[in-house]
Motif scaffolding. Sequence first.
Motif, mmCIF file in Angstrom:
data_model
loop_
_atom_site.group_PDB
_atom_site.id
_atom_site.type_symbol
_atom_site.label_atom_id
_atom_site.label_comp_id
_atom_site.label_asym_id
_atom_site.label_seq_id
_atom_site.Cartn_x
_atom_site.Cartn_y
_atom_site.Cartn_z
ATOM 1 N N ILE A 128 0.832 -1.205 0.000
ATOM 2 C CA ILE A 128 0.000 0.000 0.000
ATOM 3 C C ILE A 128 0.867 1.256 0.000
ATOM 4 O O ILE A 128 0.594 2.218 -0.711
ATOM 5 C CB ILE A 128 -0.966 0.005 1.199
ATOM 6 N N ARG A 129 1.924 1.262 0.788
ATOM 7 C CA ARG A 129 2.763 2.466 0.875
ATOM 8 C C ARG A 129 3.500 2.738 -0.430
ATOM 9 O O ARG A 129 3.890 3.866 -0.694
ATOM 10 C CB ARG A 129 3.710 2.398 2.058
ATOM 11 N N LYS A 130 3.681 1.730 -1.267
ATOM 12 C CA LYS A 130 4.381 1.894 -2.544
ATOM 13 C C LYS A 130 3.449 2.297 -3.692
ATOM 14 O O LYS A 130 3.920 2.540 -4.802
ATOM 15 C CB LYS A 130 5.129 0.609 -2.903
ATOM 16 N N LEU A 131 2.148 2.387 -3.425
ATOM 17 C CA LEU A 131 1.223 2.852 -4.460
ATOM 18 C C LEU A 131 1.566 4.291 -4.838
ATOM 19 O O LEU A 131 2.015 5.079 -4.002
ATOM 20 C CB LEU A 131 -0.223 2.775 -3.959
ATOM 21 N N ARG A 132 1.340 4.636 -6.088
ATOM 22 C CA ARG A 132 1.696 5.967 -6.603
ATOM 23 C C ARG A 132 1.205 7.098 -5.712
ATOM 24 O O ARG A 132 1.952 8.016 -5.387
ATOM 25 C CB ARG A 132 1.153 6.128 -8.013
ATOM 26 N N GLU A 133 -0.045 7.048 -5.295
ATOM 27 C CA GLU A 133 -0.616 8.143 -4.501
ATOM 28 C C GLU A 133 0.000 8.247 -3.108
ATOM 29 O O GLU A 133 -0.071 9.296 -2.476
ATOM 30 C CB GLU A 133 -2.136 8.027 -4.388
ATOM 31 N N ASN A 134 0.622 7.177 -2.623
ATOM 32 C CA ASN A 134 1.231 7.204 -1.296
ATOM 33 C C ASN A 134 2.726 7.489 -1.327
ATOM 34 O O ASN A 134 3.366 7.546 -0.284
ATOM 35 C CB ASN A 134 0.954 5.883 -0.573
ATOM 36 N N GLY A 164 -8.869 5.252 3.203
ATOM 37 C CA GLY A 164 -7.520 5.544 3.676
ATOM 38 C C GLY A 164 -6.581 5.892 2.545
ATOM 39 O O GLY A 164 -6.963 5.913 1.372
ATOM 40 N N GLY A 165 -5.349 6.177 2.888
ATOM 41 C CA GLY A 165 -4.341 6.527 1.901
ATOM 42 C C GLY A 165 -4.271 8.022 1.673
ATOM 43 O O GLY A 165 -5.152 8.785 2.087
ATOM 44 N N ASN A 166 -3.210 8.430 1.008
ATOM 45 C CA ASN A 166 -2.939 9.859 0.838
ATOM 46 C C ASN A 166 -3.894 10.559 -0.110
ATOM 47 O O ASN A 166 -4.250 11.709 0.111
ATOM 48 C CB ASN A 166 -1.493 10.053 0.404
ATOM 49 N N ALA A 167 -4.319 9.891 -1.169
ATOM 50 C CA ALA A 167 -5.231 10.545 -2.116
ATOM 51 C C ALA A 167 -6.560 10.871 -1.435
ATOM 52 O O ALA A 167 -7.092 11.972 -1.594
ATOM 53 C CB ALA A 167 -5.443 9.665 -3.346
ATOM 54 N N GLY A 192 -6.086 -2.436 6.873
ATOM 55 C CA GLY A 192 -7.367 -2.313 6.173
ATOM 56 C C GLY A 192 -7.815 -0.873 6.071
ATOM 57 O O GLY A 192 -8.327 -0.434 5.036
ATOM 58 N N ALA A 193 -7.611 -0.098 7.135
ATOM 59 C CA ALA A 193 -8.009 1.313 7.138
ATOM 60 C C ALA A 193 -7.180 2.139 6.166
ATOM 61 O O ALA A 193 -7.629 3.187 5.698
ATOM 62 C CB ALA A 193 -7.897 1.883 8.553
ATOM 63 N N LEU A 194 -5.963 1.689 5.832
ATOM 64 C CA LEU A 194 -5.095 2.414 4.907
ATOM 65 C C LEU A 194 -5.509 2.234 3.446
ATOM 66 O O LEU A 194 -5.086 2.987 2.578
ATOM 67 C CB LEU A 194 -3.645 1.948 5.059
ATOM 68 N N GLN A 238 8.518 13.609 -1.866
ATOM 69 C CA GLN A 238 8.270 12.357 -2.585
ATOM 70 C C GLN A 238 9.309 11.322 -2.179
ATOM 71 O O GLN A 238 10.436 11.660 -1.842
ATOM 72 C CB GLN A 238 8.320 12.596 -4.080
ATOM 73 N N ASN A 239 8.876 10.065 -2.215
ATOM 74 C CA ASN A 239 9.752 8.947 -1.907
ATOM 75 C C ASN A 239 9.356 7.813 -2.833
ATOM 76 O O ASN A 239 8.214 7.340 -2.786
ATOM 77 C CB ASN A 239 9.592 8.529 -0.447
ATOM 78 N N ARG A 240 10.257 7.385 -3.684
ATOM 79 C CA ARG A 240 9.897 6.383 -4.694
ATOM 80 C C ARG A 240 9.531 5.033 -4.096
ATOM 81 O O ARG A 240 8.920 4.205 -4.766
ATOM 82 C CB ARG A 240 11.001 6.236 -5.724
ATOM 83 N N PHE A 241 9.875 4.807 -2.831
ATOM 84 C CA PHE A 241 9.523 3.557 -2.159
ATOM 85 C C PHE A 241 8.320 3.714 -1.245
ATOM 86 O O PHE A 241 7.887 2.755 -0.625
ATOM 87 C CB PHE A 241 10.710 3.036 -1.337
#
Length: 158
Positions: free
Chosen positions: A17-23, A85-88, A77-79, A32-35
């Motif tokens: 999940i953390r590696k998804l583009r929006e995150n 959840g998530g940054n977007a 699950g909440a992320l 930004q962090n590519r990982f």
Amino acid sequence: MATARGQTAVEKQVNKIRKLRENRTCADCEAQNRFGFPNICVKFNTFLCSNCKSSHQSFSHRVKNVTMSNVSAAEVGALKAKNGGGNAAARRTWHGKLDRSDPRVAALIPRPGDDLNKFKQFIKAVYLEKRWYVPPGQAVAEPERQEQQQPSSKQKRR
């Protein structure tokens, strides 16, 4: 159960999940962090850079580091975007009315290298004062950022 590399299924999910583009862009600033970022603000289900992490912690928002904390299956699950959840999703809700094209507003947004107090002031405006808040049911999709509009190396080769 841990895998051969020592990661549990939950750890694999959170890393995916953390590696998804929006995150890969901090939920609050332009870092930004590519990982993907390892810091999770549990209260807002977002991934944060270290400056925004420190700023959230200064307001007693609970932040976990995925490499140093145990993340529960419920927190993972909440992320997920499908669960809000998530940054977007956070940007649509908490930054919903933020007009990045307005120079006065853009000047408030912290950038990598800015003083930590600028980050704290921005976090206060966003989450405590709810200056640009839009309720989740009324939030609209965020326009893609320039970094996201650039074709990937796979697309360039076609």
